[in-house]
Design an enzyme around this catalytic site. Structure first.
Site, short mmCIF file in Angstrom:
data_model
loop_
_atom_site.label_atom_id
_atom_site.label_comp_id
_atom_site.label_asym_id
_atom_site.label_seq_id
_atom_site.Cartn_x
_atom_site.Cartn_y
_atom_site.Cartn_z
CB SER A 129 -0.93 0.02 1.22
OG SER A 129 -0.18 0.03 2.42
CG HIS A 175 0.22 13.02 1.60
ND1 HIS A 175 -1.11 13.26 1.31
CD2 HIS A 175 0.25 11.99 2.48
CE1 HIS A 175 -1.85 12.41 2.00
NE2 HIS A 175 -1.05 11.62 2.71
CG HIS A 209 -4.67 5.09 -1.73
ND1 HIS A 209 -5.70 4.34 -2.26
CD2 HIS A 209 -4.19 4.37 -0.67
CE1 HIS A 209 -5.84 3.24 -1.54
NE2 HIS A 209 -4.94 3.23 -0.58
NE ARG A 258 -7.67 -5.26 -0.15
CZ ARG A 258 -8.05 -4.18 -0.82
NH1 ARG A 258 -7.15 -3.29 -1.20
NH2 ARG A 258 -9.32 -3.96 -1.09
CG HIS A 261 -10.23 8.00 -14.89
ND1 HIS A 261 -10.96 7.02 -14.27
CD2 HIS A 261 -10.20 9.05 -14.01
CE1 HIS A 261 -11.38 7.44 -13.08
NE2 HIS A 261 -10.93 8.67 -12.91
#
Length: 322
Positions: free
Chosen positions: A97, A101, A111, A115, A165
């Protein structure tokens, strides 16, 4: 969820460790000054991780990229709310993860998370394939993948949103034409602050409980998403990092970071899982920004770039076809 022949946990682990290395190296090159510090840790109940933090760079005010491979004897409530049949089972989770910033308010926060999760009646070596002993309660493990990436801008730029995107769409297209629209909507729905009735950012991809077709197909999806983060984000950083800024824009950035904090602490399932499972607090909360502010009942001036962020950009849109 899937019950199928034992997945190759060793391959997932190897990929995730390499992904962490690749992302950290790319961010260091982009910042050109700051370096990651590495913090290796172990978890008393089982497993551990490798947390890397970059701080006070000219481009990135804070970036955290964390790898973890942990085990437990009983699934916490955040993992069994929608899977009551798994309550009480031993579990194993691996993931990378990250949160970035930036210093310049014109560069968005990014972000990402990829997983792998499985339940099994027997513990196993972190570097070996899952082994289910004869006579175990379940013949095979139940496993799934999850993850995605999303973008949180402070000032809206249509070309940045479109690039983000389009990169996301291209990443998952080889694995299925329906994946991008499905995961985009899931991302828009998930990264939503219900208590404020507003999105956190402009979305991207989000998926969970993914185990379609086969382990190899699902693992390929995880790799496609993980490998797309740097190509999606760094071109935006390069384009915006030298944009002139004012103190007012900096204060707006700090104010909007508050929304990021609120989502992570109030709504994020990963944060809840980490805290409920006795995870390492420093690594779980590494996603929080170094500086943030809250202003009571603040509303930006109508027609301003700050107001336009909320009125125009923080609305679900078909960015990839803009």
């Amino acid at each position: 969820m899937s019950a199928s022949p034992a997945p190759n946990v060793s391959a997932v682990r190897s990929y995730l460790l390499g992904l962490q290395d690749t992302i950290c190296a790319a961010l260091e090159r982009a910042d050109a000054t700051a370096k990651f510090r590495t913090d290796e840790w172990t978890r008393p109940e089982g497993g551990g991780g490798r947390t890397r933090i970059l701080a006070d760079g000219p481009v990135f005010e804070k970036a955290g990229v964390a790898f973890s491979h942990v085990r437990g004897t009983t699934l916490p409530p955040s993992a069994t709310t929608h899977r009551p049949e798994l309550a009480g089972q031993p579990w194993e989770a691996l993931g990378v993860s990250l949160v970035i910033h930036p210093r310049n308010p014109h560069v968005p926060t990014s972000h990402a998370n990829v997983r792998f999760f499985c339940t099994t009646p027997a513990p196993q070596s972190p570097d070996a394939k899952l082994q289910i002993p004869s006579g175990a309660a379940s013949a095979v493990p139940i496993w799934w993948f999850g993850g995605g990436f999303d973008l949180t801008p402070y000032y809206g730029y249509e070309e940045d949103c479109a690039h983000w995107h389009r990169t996301a769409r291209a990443a998952v297209a080889p694995l299925g034409e329906t994946l991008y629209p499905r995961f985009k909507k899931w991302c828009d729905d998930y990264f939503f602050l219900k208590h404020r009735a507003e999105p956190r950012g402009i979305g991207g991809l989000f998926f969970d409980d993914f185990n379609e077709q086969s382990f190899d197909h699902s693992f390929a999806l995880q790799r496609a998403v993980g490998d797309a983060l740097i190509p999606a984000y760094l071109p935006i950083v390069t384009r915006r990092q030298a944009t002139p800024t004012t103190d007012a824009q900096r204060q707006w950035q700090l104010y909007r970071r508050g929304r990021y904090v609120e989502f992570n602490l109030v709504w994020d399932r990963g944060t809840h899982f980490g805290l409920q499972s006795g995870g390492r607090t420093e690594s779980i909360l590494m996603s929080l920004p170094p500086l943030v502010r809250w202003d009571y009942d603040y509303h930006p001036e109508p027609g301003s770039p700050e107001s336009r962020l909320h009125d125009v950009f923080l609305k679900p849109r078909d960015w990839a076809d803009l």
